[in-house]
Design a protein around this motif. Sequence first.
Motif, PDB file in Angstrom:
ATOM      1  N   GLY A 280      -9.769  31.008 -30.676  1.00 34.28           N
ATOM      2  CA  GLY A 280      -8.521  30.209 -30.692  1.00 34.28           C
ATOM      3  C   GLY A 280      -7.888  31.491 -31.286  1.00 34.28           C
ATOM      4  N   TYR A 281      -6.504  31.374 -31.818  1.00 32.29           N
ATOM      5  CA  TYR A 281      -5.696  32.771 -32.496  1.00 32.29           C
ATOM      6  C   TYR A 281      -4.449  31.856 -32.240  1.00 32.29           C
ATOM      7  CZ  TYR A 281      -4.626  31.425 -26.717  1.00 32.29           C
ATOM      8  OH  TYR A 281      -4.061  31.008 -25.805  1.00 32.29           O
ATOM      9  N   TRP A 282      -3.572  32.864 -33.305  1.00 31.58           N
ATOM     10  CA  TRP A 282      -1.942  32.097 -33.241  1.00 31.58           C
ATOM     11  C   TRP A 282      -1.403  33.460 -33.105  1.00 31.58           C
ATOM     12  CZ3 TRP A 282      -0.268  34.593 -37.648  1.00 31.58           C
ATOM     13  CH2 TRP A 282      -0.719  34.403 -38.658  1.00 31.58           C
ATOM     14  N   ILE A 283      -0.195  33.628 -32.308  1.00 27.71           N
ATOM     15  CA  ILE A 283       0.423  35.168 -32.803  1.00 27.71           C
ATOM     16  C   ILE A 283       1.698  35.352 -34.002  1.00 27.71           C
ATOM     17  CG2 ILE A 283       1.600  36.606 -31.843  1.00 27.71           C
ATOM     18  CD1 ILE A 283      -0.849  36.570 -31.320  1.00 27.71           C
ATOM     19  N   SER A 284       2.021  36.256 -34.356  1.00 32.02           N
ATOM     20  CA  SER A 284       3.188  35.740 -35.662  1.00 32.02           C
ATOM     21  C   SER A 284       4.505  35.969 -34.420  1.00 32.02           C
ATOM     22  CB  SER A 284       2.722  37.339 -36.240  1.00 32.02           C
ATOM     23  OG  SER A 284       2.210  37.927 -37.089  1.00 32.02           O
ATOM     24  N   PRO A 285       5.191  35.766 -35.077  1.00 33.01           N
ATOM     25  CA  PRO A 285       6.395  35.327 -33.938  1.00 33.01           C
ATOM     26  C   PRO A 285       7.069  36.560 -33.728  1.00 33.01           C
ATOM     27  CG  PRO A 285       7.023  34.078 -35.870  1.00 33.01           C
ATOM     28  CD  PRO A 285       5.862  34.744 -35.754  1.00 33.01           C
ATOM     29  N   TRP A 286       7.702  38.093 -34.272  1.00 37.04           N
ATOM     30  CA  TRP A 286       7.581  39.057 -34.028  1.00 37.04           C
ATOM     31  C   TRP A 286       6.970  40.100 -33.046  1.00 37.04           C
ATOM     32  CZ3 TRP A 286       6.591  37.307 -39.500  1.00 37.04           C
ATOM     33  CH2 TRP A 286       5.301  38.101 -39.819  1.00 37.04           C
ATOM     34  N   ALA A 287       5.535  39.144 -32.969  1.00 37.87           N
ATOM     35  CA  ALA A 287       4.364  39.821 -31.939  1.00 37.87           C
ATOM     36  C   ALA A 287       4.478  39.357 -30.196  1.00 37.87           C
ATOM     37  CB  ALA A 287       3.285  40.063 -33.343  1.00 37.87           C
ATOM     38  N   ARG A 288       5.513  38.668 -30.474  1.00 37.32           N
ATOM     39  CA  ARG A 288       4.950  37.620 -28.741  1.00 37.32           C
ATOM     40  C   ARG A 288       5.661  38.802 -27.589  1.00 37.32           C
ATOM     41  NH1 ARG A 288       6.616  31.703 -32.203  1.00 37.32           N
ATOM     42  NH2 ARG A 288       5.067  31.535 -33.067  1.00 37.32           N
ATOM     43  N   ARG A 289       4.955  37.910 -26.845  1.00 41.34           N
ATOM     44  CA  ARG A 289       5.476  38.531 -25.487  1.00 41.34           C
ATOM     45  C   ARG A 289       5.423  40.004 -25.417  1.00 41.34           C
ATOM     46  NH1 ARG A 289       9.223  34.666 -26.735  1.00 41.34           N
ATOM     47  NH2 ARG A 289      10.405  35.734 -27.962  1.00 41.34           N
ATOM     48  N   GLN A 290       4.486  40.169 -25.771  1.00 44.87           N
ATOM     49  CA  GLN A 290       3.781  41.791 -25.369  1.00 44.87           C
ATOM     50  C   GLN A 290       2.111  41.276 -25.306  1.00 44.87           C
ATOM     51  OE1 GLN A 290       4.712  44.201 -29.308  1.00 44.87           O
ATOM     52  NE2 GLN A 290       6.350  42.638 -30.009  1.00 44.87           N
ATOM     53  N   GLY A 291       1.895  40.661 -24.974  1.00 43.60           N
ATOM     54  CA  GLY A 291       0.850  40.635 -24.202  1.00 43.60           C
ATOM     55  C   GLY A 291      -0.657  41.132 -25.235  1.00 43.60           C
ATOM     56  N   ILE A 292       0.144  40.148 -26.820  1.00 44.91           N
ATOM     57  CA  ILE A 292      -0.881  40.764 -27.780  1.00 44.91           C
ATOM     58  C   ILE A 292      -2.167  39.524 -27.764  1.00 44.91           C
ATOM     59  CG2 ILE A 292      -1.052  40.795 -30.759  1.00 44.91           C
ATOM     60  CD1 ILE A 292       1.143  42.561 -30.334  1.00 44.91           C
ATOM     61  N   ALA A 293      -2.053  38.292 -27.485  1.00 50.22           N
ATOM     62  CA  ALA A 293      -2.545  37.438 -27.186  1.00 50.22           C
ATOM     63  C   ALA A 293      -3.780  37.643 -26.369  1.00 50.22           C
ATOM     64  CB  ALA A 293      -1.882  36.259 -27.605  1.00 50.22           C
ATOM     65  N   HIS A 294      -3.367  38.123 -25.604  1.00 51.85           N
ATOM     66  CA  HIS A 294      -4.617  37.647 -24.962  1.00 51.85           C
ATOM     67  C   HIS A 294      -5.381  39.224 -24.823  1.00 51.85           C
ATOM     68  CE1 HIS A 294      -2.877  40.858 -21.898  1.00 51.85           C
ATOM     69  NE2 HIS A 294      -3.835  41.277 -21.550  1.00 51.85           N
ATOM     70  N   GLU A 295      -5.365  40.270 -24.455  1.00 54.35           N
ATOM     71  CA  GLU A 295      -5.704  40.877 -25.370  1.00 54.35           C
ATOM     72  C   GLU A 295      -6.651  41.567 -25.965  1.00 54.35           C
ATOM     73  OE1 GLU A 295      -4.656  46.254 -26.692  1.00 54.35           O
ATOM     74  OE2 GLU A 295      -3.507  45.338 -25.754  1.00 54.35           O
ATOM     75  N   ALA A 296      -6.058  40.635 -27.616  1.00 54.05           N
ATOM     76  CA  ALA A 296      -7.385  40.032 -28.532  1.00 54.05           C
ATOM     77  C   ALA A 296      -8.050  39.534 -28.048  1.00 54.05           C
ATOM     78  CB  ALA A 296      -6.183  39.502 -30.178  1.00 54.05           C
ATOM     79  N   THR A 297      -7.194  38.052 -27.854  1.00 52.72           N
ATOM     80  CA  THR A 297      -8.720  37.500 -27.245  1.00 52.72           C
ATOM     81  C   THR A 297      -9.912  38.012 -26.122  1.00 52.72           C
ATOM     82  OG1 THR A 297      -7.156  35.530 -27.205  1.00 52.72           O
ATOM     83  CG2 THR A 297      -9.051  35.732 -25.334  1.00 52.72           C
ATOM     84  N   ARG A 298      -9.271  38.662 -24.690  1.00 53.29           N
ATOM     85  CA  ARG A 298     -10.321  39.342 -24.242  1.00 53.29           C
ATOM     86  C   ARG A 298     -11.065  40.450 -24.950  1.00 53.29           C
ATOM     87  NH1 ARG A 298     -11.703  38.184 -18.689  1.00 53.29           N
ATOM     88  NH2 ARG A 298     -13.725  39.813 -18.239  1.00 53.29           N
ATOM     89  N   ALA A 299     -10.892  41.172 -26.412  1.00 54.49           N
ATOM     90  CA  ALA A 299     -11.679  42.114 -27.127  1.00 54.49           C
ATOM     91  C   ALA A 299     -13.140  40.970 -28.214  1.00 54.49           C
ATOM     92  CB  ALA A 299     -10.482  42.623 -28.352  1.00 54.49           C
ATOM     93  N   VAL A 300     -12.238  39.971 -28.352  1.00 53.32           N
ATOM     94  CA  VAL A 300     -13.668  39.494 -29.309  1.00 53.32           C
ATOM     95  C   VAL A 300     -14.082  38.094 -27.992  1.00 53.32           C
ATOM     96  CG1 VAL A 300     -13.199  36.682 -30.756  1.00 53.32           C
ATOM     97  CG2 VAL A 300     -11.821  38.692 -30.792  1.00 53.32           C
ATOM     98  N   SER A 301     -13.584  38.208 -26.704  1.00 52.01           N
ATOM     99  CA  SER A 301     -14.673  37.303 -25.699  1.00 52.01           C
ATOM    100  C   SER A 301     -15.922  38.568 -25.551  1.00 52.01           C
ATOM    101  CB  SER A 301     -14.292  36.802 -24.603  1.00 52.01           C
ATOM    102  OG  SER A 301     -13.442  36.270 -25.222  1.00 52.01           O
ATOM    103  N   THR A 302     -15.213  39.427 -25.564  1.00 52.15           N
ATOM    104  CA  THR A 302     -16.026  40.674 -25.188  1.00 52.15           C
ATOM    105  C   THR A 302     -17.560  41.197 -26.122  1.00 52.15           C
ATOM    106  OG1 THR A 302     -14.538  42.194 -23.650  1.00 52.15           O
ATOM    107  CG2 THR A 302     -16.025  43.239 -24.791  1.00 52.15           C
ATOM    108  N   PHE A 303     -17.224  40.860 -27.559  1.00 50.19           N
ATOM    109  CA  PHE A 303     -17.593  40.934 -28.268  1.00 50.19           C
ATOM    110  C   PHE A 303     -18.601  40.268 -28.787  1.00 50.19           C
ATOM    111  CE2 PHE A 303     -17.820  39.227 -32.676  1.00 50.19           C
ATOM    112  CZ  PHE A 303     -18.959  40.025 -33.141  1.00 50.19           C
TER     113      PHE A 303
END
Length: 362
Positions: A280-303
């Motif tokens: 699961g995840y949440w993204i800070s308002p100032w960091a949205r729409r930059q692809g951060i959520a899916h990149e972080a989710t994929r990194a944790v899934s790989t881990f």
Amino acid sequence: MTIRTKRLVLRPFGPRDAARVRAIVESGARFLPPGAPGHVAAVSQWLSYGVHELWRSGQGIHLAMVADGAIVGAISLFRTMWGAGTTEVGYAVHPVHRGRGYAPEAVSGLTEWALSKAGLRRVELRANLDNTASLRVAQKAGFTREGLLRGASLEADGPHDVVVFGLLAHDLAMGPPTVAGRGFGTGIRLESERLVLRPFTGTDAPDVFAAVDRDPEINRWMPWAEGYDLQRAYEWCTRYAHVDSVSGVNFAIEPKAGGRLAGSVGVQRADWERGDAEVGYWISPWARRQGIAHEATRAVSTFLMVRGFHRITLLAAVGNVASQAVARKAGFTEEGVLRRALPVSGGISDAVLFSLLKEEGD
């Protein structure tokens, strides 16, 4: 020597490959073994002698990956120590043939040969920590993550940390690897192309509070956000984010380029016996729409998959279309809707269930 897998033939390069290799060299594609010629004039000499030098020296072998008559990649054993029974495997796939699962198939085929017919006892595979594609190849091929070598790889952009994987002859006899250990431990730090995922600290509290305070999206979907204050943010960062290291782990998302905390991504309900876990995840308002959520989710899934988990799930409220888009972009597949399964602010919502399986590629 020829090794056949479901879709590939792994065999030595030879003079019959001259036309194919010339075309590869002319195209500028870079995947041939180290020492491959940079000009077509040197192709014949390389195919007759250069590519076989590793074999003649007794240190390993370079093989072509062939699918339907085309050379789709190359794979090698090198640094082979026959007395100690160890070797290292490396590979590369032609850019136009990537994303088809050829790399893990070739690695599995060659390592099985090395650990059985060749009589070796250990095959090692190394991958840059930020090379998530290679990390997935290692875990798909059944390797076990063994450690991290800090700054061990020097690239054009500087030093990179390297993950060391190992596969033993004993592992083949035991079947697919199971989850190693029963817990995540503390101080875990992951990296992706643009992000560092690290434990929360007290200094993150102001950004956590600022992200949650009066943000309509977080307050709509996160039931814990109601009445949030700086004290609760500090307690989360210093205590609650670190409490459960058996069935879960939480990461602060930090951009490598610098700046404020980008959000949080975590694991929960990890079942070490069944080998599945939820992210699961949440993204800070100032960091949205930059692809951060899916990149972080994929990194944790790989881990998680490197640790041996074979199924990762993700729940998104039926009305949270942004979170559902993140799941799909991270490679998850929608399975269905779970009725009244997810707490949200003001009640319980139906939830879309997504999953990512270990054997699934990008």
